[in-house]
Design a protein around this motif. Structure first.
Motif, PDB file in Angstrom:
ATOM      1  N   ILE A 143       2.908  -2.065  55.572  1.00 30.34           N
ATOM      2  CA  ILE A 143       2.823  -0.583  55.353  1.00 30.34           C
ATOM      3  C   ILE A 143       4.315  -0.677  54.508  1.00 30.34           C
ATOM      4  O   ILE A 143       5.405  -1.294  54.982  1.00 30.34           O
ATOM      5  N   VAL A 144       4.559  -0.516  53.209  1.00 25.96           N
ATOM      6  CA  VAL A 144       5.924   0.049  53.259  1.00 25.96           C
ATOM      7  C   VAL A 144       6.353   1.170  53.021  1.00 25.96           C
ATOM      8  O   VAL A 144       5.404   2.394  52.484  1.00 25.96           O
ATOM      9  N   ASP A 145       7.615   1.932  53.799  1.00 27.85           N
ATOM     10  CA  ASP A 145       7.525   3.778  54.456  1.00 27.85           C
ATOM     11  C   ASP A 145       8.372   3.875  52.927  1.00 27.85           C
ATOM     12  O   ASP A 145       9.911   3.307  53.246  1.00 27.85           O
ATOM     13  N   ALA A 146       8.385   4.308  51.798  1.00 21.15           N
ATOM     14  CA  ALA A 146       9.238   4.352  51.245  1.00 21.15           C
ATOM     15  C   ALA A 146       9.836   6.028  50.812  1.00 21.15           C
ATOM     16  O   ALA A 146      10.523   6.438  50.047  1.00 21.15           O
ATOM     17  N   ASP A 147       9.218   6.852  51.947  1.00 16.47           N
ATOM     18  CA  ASP A 147      10.076   7.370  52.034  1.00 16.47           C
ATOM     19  C   ASP A 147      11.649   7.609  52.766  1.00 16.47           C
ATOM     20  O   ASP A 147      11.626   7.713  54.431  1.00 16.47           O
ATOM     21  N   VAL A 148      12.781   7.538  52.265  1.00 17.53           N
ATOM     22  CA  VAL A 148      13.500   6.930  52.253  1.00 17.53           C
ATOM     23  C   VAL A 148      14.263   8.040  52.752  1.00 17.53           C
ATOM     24  O   VAL A 148      15.465   7.353  53.985  1.00 17.53           O
ATOM     25  N   HIS A 149      14.831   9.392  52.538  1.00 13.04           N
ATOM     26  CA  HIS A 149      14.526  10.425  53.164  1.00 13.04           C
ATOM     27  C   HIS A 149      13.906  10.451  54.801  1.00 13.04           C
ATOM     28  O   HIS A 149      14.881  11.771  55.889  1.00 13.04           O
ATOM     29  N   GLY A 150      12.796  11.120  54.687  1.00 14.25           N
ATOM     30  CA  GLY A 150      12.126  11.217  55.889  1.00 14.25           C
ATOM     31  C   GLY A 150      10.798   9.949  56.822  1.00 14.25           C
ATOM     32  O   GLY A 150      10.159  10.814  56.662  1.00 14.25           O
ATOM     33  N   PRO A 151      11.365   9.273  57.138  1.00 14.48           N
ATOM     34  CA  PRO A 151      10.457   7.881  57.239  1.00 14.48           C
ATOM     35  C   PRO A 151      10.224   8.281  58.796  1.00 14.48           C
ATOM     36  O   PRO A 151      10.805   8.326  59.691  1.00 14.48           O
ATOM     37  N   ILE A 203       1.236   1.839  50.102  1.00 15.78           N
ATOM     38  CA  ILE A 203       2.602   2.673  49.840  1.00 15.78           C
ATOM     39  C   ILE A 203       2.189   4.050  50.309  1.00 15.78           C
ATOM     40  O   ILE A 203       1.637   5.081  50.107  1.00 15.78           O
ATOM     41  N   ASP A 204       3.796   4.735  51.589  1.00 16.90           N
ATOM     42  CA  ASP A 204       3.478   6.099  51.482  1.00 16.90           C
ATOM     43  C   ASP A 204       5.356   6.579  51.287  1.00 16.90           C
ATOM     44  O   ASP A 204       5.965   6.256  51.654  1.00 16.90           O
ATOM     45  N   LEU A 205       4.750   7.498  49.829  1.00 15.80           N
ATOM     46  CA  LEU A 205       6.249   8.208  49.300  1.00 15.80           C
ATOM     47  C   LEU A 205       5.778   9.132  49.856  1.00 15.80           C
ATOM     48  O   LEU A 205       4.861  10.323  49.977  1.00 15.80           O
ATOM     49  N   PRO A 206       7.359   9.444  49.407  1.00 10.39           N
ATOM     50  CA  PRO A 206       7.658  10.577  49.876  1.00 10.39           C
ATOM     51  C   PRO A 206       7.773  11.920  48.759  1.00 10.39           C
ATOM     52  O   PRO A 206       6.396  11.264  47.944  1.00 10.39           O
ATOM     53  N   PRO A 207       8.048  12.925  48.578  1.00 12.62           N
ATOM     54  CA  PRO A 207       7.347  13.959  48.592  1.00 12.62           C
ATOM     55  C   PRO A 207       7.658  14.038  47.067  1.00 12.62           C
ATOM     56  O   PRO A 207       9.072  13.520  47.365  1.00 12.62           O
ATOM     57  N   GLY A 208       7.177  14.383  45.705  1.00  7.03           N
ATOM     58  CA  GLY A 208       8.312  14.829  44.401  1.00  7.03           C
ATOM     59  C   GLY A 208       7.387  13.610  43.745  1.00  7.03           C
ATOM     60  O   GLY A 208       6.665  12.929  44.226  1.00  7.03           O
ATOM     61  N   THR A 209       7.873  13.686  42.674  1.00 12.01           N
ATOM     62  CA  THR A 209       7.480  12.580  41.693  1.00 12.01           C
ATOM     63  C   THR A 209       9.079  12.319  40.657  1.00 12.01           C
ATOM     64  O   THR A 209       9.068  12.073  39.582  1.00 12.01           O
ATOM     65  N   GLY A 210       9.919  11.830  42.515  1.00 15.98           N
ATOM     66  CA  GLY A 210      11.274  10.989  41.276  1.00 15.98           C
ATOM     67  C   GLY A 210      11.755   9.739  41.739  1.00 15.98           C
ATOM     68  O   GLY A 210      10.308   8.995  41.131  1.00 15.98           O
ATOM     69  N   ASP A 211      12.526   9.763  41.432  1.00 15.20           N
ATOM     70  CA  ASP A 211      13.033   8.043  42.314  1.00 15.20           C
ATOM     71  C   ASP A 211      12.602   6.804  42.733  1.00 15.20           C
ATOM     72  O   ASP A 211      12.125   6.203  41.850  1.00 15.20           O
ATOM     73  N   GLU A 212      11.519   7.820  44.009  1.00 13.15           N
ATOM     74  CA  GLU A 212      10.832   6.533  44.358  1.00 13.15           C
ATOM     75  C   GLU A 212      10.067   6.893  44.575  1.00 13.15           C
ATOM     76  O   GLU A 212       9.292   5.475  43.849  1.00 13.15           O
ATOM     77  N   ALA A 213       8.988   7.882  43.315  1.00 12.58           N
ATOM     78  CA  ALA A 213       7.790   7.246  43.494  1.00 12.58           C
ATOM     79  C   ALA A 213       8.272   6.811  41.612  1.00 12.58           C
ATOM     80  O   ALA A 213       7.034   5.633  41.639  1.00 12.58           O
ATOM     81  N   LEU A 214       8.531   6.528  40.598  1.00 16.55           N
ATOM     82  CA  LEU A 214       9.319   6.229  39.625  1.00 16.55           C
ATOM     83  C   LEU A 214       9.160   4.726  40.040  1.00 16.55           C
ATOM     84  O   LEU A 214       9.011   3.821  39.771  1.00 16.55           O
TER      85      LEU A 214
END
Lengths: 279, 279
Positions: free
Chosen positions: B61-69, B142-153
């Motif tokens: 698992i990659v926890d890609a939600d860097v602000h709210g892991p 890969i657990d993405l944070p909300p939004g269609t910004g940097d992390e998702a891109l």
């Protein structure tokens, strides 16, 4: 670091002058912050705005959640006409004359995503604050997206004289962990904390009146104790909140006597007292 | 545009070589995407990982939600020892030998925020994918944070051969609006959609067995129909899900016979069938 960024970059000079001007005619600027998504920031922002407007205040909302803007739909604003006048972009007007700006209002189709990296998003928020003809307002509520990234940093950077942050959590300890980061974020950036409110507290079963904690925990009170901030109470979980947001009618106007609306009214008057008392 | 960014920037050359290498030894890479926060992405990611591992698959698992892991806490991983070996950063190991990496694991204190602007976050995700010793895996979720910004891109840009995205929504039409943006985002970046799952469907009152839609609506089915994607079913809202995440025990292991766990098992086998059948 933010201070130097603010002052030295030449292209921002004009922007800064505009920001200063616009923000000066807004008495109180309150950011609604959580860190965690899906805790009801937009619902609380819209409710606070409606309740403040009901007391006769002049109110505006900046929907700073550029990827998931929810405020226009929840206030029943669809297909708005954005116009540009001599004093800048005109915000749209919602119920009780609330002025609103949101990326949602600029999208040709409401289901299109904004696929933008951070620096552009920061710039967009600066434009919202500086190029919109807010006029004289008592309150500007700023609905922040989840996280402690670009949007939150930009608000901290661009909102001159931010009055404070209203922190929102749900009761779980996982939410507490993430929301605590947002409180620390505010501390780092010297944003005053107005207090913490616990949303989605419990669901009162309509057939037997028993309260079920759907998201169990006491994150609100615990955050308040652990971080020495005000605890502003809790809001019960009422399915009609989602229903109202989906049809664009403010819940506090439609069900003013519900336990959730009563809690919200108490919250709003406490927030206004704290904010106005401290000025 | 992303393609050119990927190829022309000199400093990324070495990174790209590493990314290619690491991603080649991972059979299926599934991003869990929503656009909206608080819909249960982390819960679904952790559940999918546990259920895949239960069938004998090697899972990361990659926890890609860097602000709210949220993944480390929800899998009971606290105070982990991050070590660096000859093959890079060693991921920590959770239940059923699931390998995990998350910003949370690098913070000296778990309540500290990561106050980073977008470009740094993108780089961090690239490091997670390229510098971690994943070894040979069947599945990387890969657990993405909300939004269609940097992390998702960044995930779209750096995960070579992304198998597809599992879309998560709650039932409300406001969630539908925001999640639709995420689906369009995947379309723009040519990420295949595995399907959409509707989480927090309804709460079954334990005392009278009546199902209450706490977040009313049919966003899952509607999104599937409107966007011609697979509808993968719904998961009921069980308060024990939050309880389990708070104490770090996988819900599907603790309450395997609950309606929510049964729905999750059905979902996991359907996702695995779709993913493995399409390869």
């Amino acid at each position: 670091m933010l201070m130097s960024e603010r002052n030295v970059q030449r292209p921002y000079e004009e922007l800064n002058k505009l920001l200063d001007e616009k923000m000066r005619s807004i008495k109180y600027k309150v950011a609604v912050v959580s860190g965690k998504g899906g805790v009801g920031k937009s619902f609380l922002t819209a409710s606070m705005a409606v309740l403040a407007a009901q007391t006769g205040k002049k109110v505006g909302i900046v929907d700073a959640d550029v990827h998931g803007p929810s405020i226009p739909k929840s206030l029943g604003i669809s297909n708005p006409q954005i116009t540009v006048g001599p004093n800048g972009i005109e915000p749209v007007t919602g119920p009780l004359n609330i002025k609103l700006i949101s990326t949602q209002l600029f999208l040709p189709q409401d289901d299109l995503p904004l696929i933008w990296r951070g620096p552009l998003k920061g710039r967009l928020i600066a434009e919202f604050l500086s190029s919109v003809n807010w006029g004289v307002l008592d309150y500007l509520f700023i609905d922040l997206p989840p996280g402690t990234g670009d949007e939150a940093l930009s608000i901290a950077q661009y909102v001159k004289g931010l009055t404070g942050a209203l922190i929102v959590t749900i009761p779980t300890s996982l939410s507490k962990l993430v929301v605590k980061k947002a409180v620390r974020f505010c501390g780092e950036l010297q944003i005053p904390i107005i207090g913490v409110v616990e949303n989605m507290k419990e669901f009162i079963c309509p057939s037997n009146n028993i309260a079920y904690p759907i998201f169990p925990g006491n994150a609100g009170k615990e955050l308040a104790e652990e971080l020495s901030i005000n605890y502003l109470g809790s809001i019960p979980l009422d399915p009609r909140v989602s229903e109202c947001m989906d049809v664009g009618v403010p819940f506090v106007l439609k069900y003013p006597d519900s336990p959730a609306a009563i809690s919200l009214k108490k919250l709003a008057s406490e927030v206004m007292e704290l904010v106005e008392g401290s000025s």
